[in-house]
Design an enzyme around this catalytic site. Structure first.
Site, PDB file in Angstrom:
ATOM      1  N   THR A  96      -6.672  45.333  24.356  1.00 22.70           N
ATOM      2  CA  THR A  96      -8.042  45.356  23.853  1.00 22.70           C
ATOM      3  C   THR A  96      -8.324  46.771  23.390  1.00 22.70           C
ATOM      4  O   THR A  96      -8.264  47.717  24.180  1.00 22.70           O
ATOM      5  CB  THR A  96      -9.047  44.946  24.946  1.00 22.70           C
ATOM      6  OG1 THR A  96      -8.746  43.622  25.361  1.00 22.70           O
ATOM      7  CG2 THR A  96     -10.476  45.007  24.424  1.00 22.70           C
ATOM      8  N   LYS A 171     -12.779  39.900  20.630  1.00 26.77           N
ATOM      9  CA  LYS A 171     -12.600  40.332  22.021  1.00 26.77           C
ATOM     10  C   LYS A 171     -13.808  41.150  22.488  1.00 26.77           C
ATOM     11  O   LYS A 171     -14.233  41.054  23.650  1.00 26.77           O
ATOM     12  CB  LYS A 171     -11.321  41.142  22.184  1.00 26.77           C
ATOM     13  CG  LYS A 171     -11.054  41.590  23.628  1.00 26.77           C
ATOM     14  CD  LYS A 171     -10.942  40.414  24.598  1.00 26.77           C
ATOM     15  CE  LYS A 171     -10.892  40.875  26.057  1.00 26.77           C
ATOM     16  NZ  LYS A 171      -9.617  41.499  26.423  1.00 26.77           N
ATOM     17  N   LYS A 239     -13.775  51.049  29.197  1.00 32.98           N
ATOM     18  CA  LYS A 239     -13.217  51.356  27.869  1.00 32.98           C
ATOM     19  C   LYS A 239     -13.643  50.318  26.845  1.00 32.98           C
ATOM     20  O   LYS A 239     -14.090  50.653  25.737  1.00 32.98           O
ATOM     21  CB  LYS A 239     -11.688  51.431  27.980  1.00 32.98           C
ATOM     22  CG  LYS A 239     -10.937  51.631  26.665  1.00 32.98           C
ATOM     23  CD  LYS A 239     -10.332  50.333  26.152  1.00 32.98           C
ATOM     24  CE  LYS A 239      -9.306  49.743  27.081  1.00 32.98           C
ATOM     25  NZ  LYS A 239      -8.701  48.506  26.544  1.00 32.98           N
TER      26      LYS A 239
END
Length: 287
Positions: A96, A171, A239
């Site tokens: 990701t 995502k 993140k």
């Protein structure tokens, strides 16, 4: 397509490699911490000492790393993937990461006659073990079709999302929903405890109704049992949320729930809790 390189052997990567091996693929692996790669030797993986060695004569090269800066190094350095990949190899980043970085990898790969896909996944360690991951893919559709059998060895819900970067954007949407769901489960548990209701019974009750979600069925019980082992690290979720918020900033949109949830997780990471699983957010409610 039989010969695969897999770079990045973490909580999810190790299970994904095992599923590729179970499906008859020849898999070479590389990880900066070699011991994690060595653990796959008994499953039939070939352990390599460098990225360059790992990717030689491979049909597809899969990466499952940690942070965008690591991806940049692995793809763009002189000893990295794009400089050393065999002609016509498919490059599949399943980390990701930033949609913009996915677009950059795609462009640089195309210059070298390589086809790149961004293919982040959802489902955590459980989905990786059971080969039931959701896989969101961006890039050229012909490359997606060629790699589809490879994805089938690792996941069940495999969707072509569009051009390069589209997989990463989907995502981000996934992580936005996860942020709201995870804290929603925490608040439901906290409410039940305050009202003298067994939260474990509550979770079993609501998991088949309108509140049903992966978080309710999987992370909810872990929260109740103080099980904070990482299926997905807090530090990696931070993140992801920061990437999503940066994309929001670029488009001048506001997502206040995501902003609040991100701030809660950032506080936990700053308190040396980044290596806990995301379900540990319940700690913010049970002080």
């Amino acid at each position: 397509m039989k010969n695969i390189a897999f770079i990045g052997i973490g909580v999810m990567g190790s299970s994904m490699v095992r599923n590729l091996l179970k499906n008859g693929y020849n898999v070479s692996v590389y990880n900066r911490t070699k011991a994690k790669a060595e653990a796959l030797k008994g499953d039939g993986a070939i352990v390599c000492d460098s990225i360059k060695e790992c990717i030689q004569n491979k049909d597809a090269i899969i990466t499952m790393i940690g942070y965008p800066k690591d991806i940049e190094e692995v793809y763009f350095s002189d000893y990295g993937i794009i400089a050393n990949a065999p002609a016509k190899a498919y490059l599949i980043d399943m980390t990701t990461s930033s949609p913009k970085l996915a677009e950059q990898i795609y462009a640089k790969a195309k210059e070298k006659g390589l086809k790149a896909l961004d293919a982040p996944v959802s489902g955590g360690d459980i989905g990786a073990k059971n080969a039931t991951l959701a896989i969101m893919v961006g890039g050229d559709e012909d490359a997606f079709n060629a790699c589809h059998p490879l994805f089938e060895a690792m996941g069940k819900n495999i969707v072509y999302e569009g051009k390069a970067g589209a997989g990463q954007h989907v995502k981000m949407a996934n992580q936005i929903v996860v942020a709201a769901n995870t804290t929603g489960v925490c608040e439901a548990i906290s409410y039940c405890i305050a009202m003298g209701i067994d939260p474990k019974i509550m979770l079993k009750t609501i998991e088949t109704g309108a509140a049903a979600s992966w978080q309710v069925s999987n992370n909810g019980p872990k929260m109740c049992n103080d099980d904070f082992a990482p299926g997905f690290f807090i530090k990696h979720f931070v993140k992801d949320m920061k990437i999503a918020l940066e994309e929001c900033k670029n488009k001048n949109i506001s997502l206040p729930v995501l902003e609040k949830v991100c701030s809660m997780y950032v506080e936990m990471e700053n308190n040396n809790q980044g290596d806990l699983g995301t379900q540990a957010i319940i700690k913010k409610y049970t002080k």
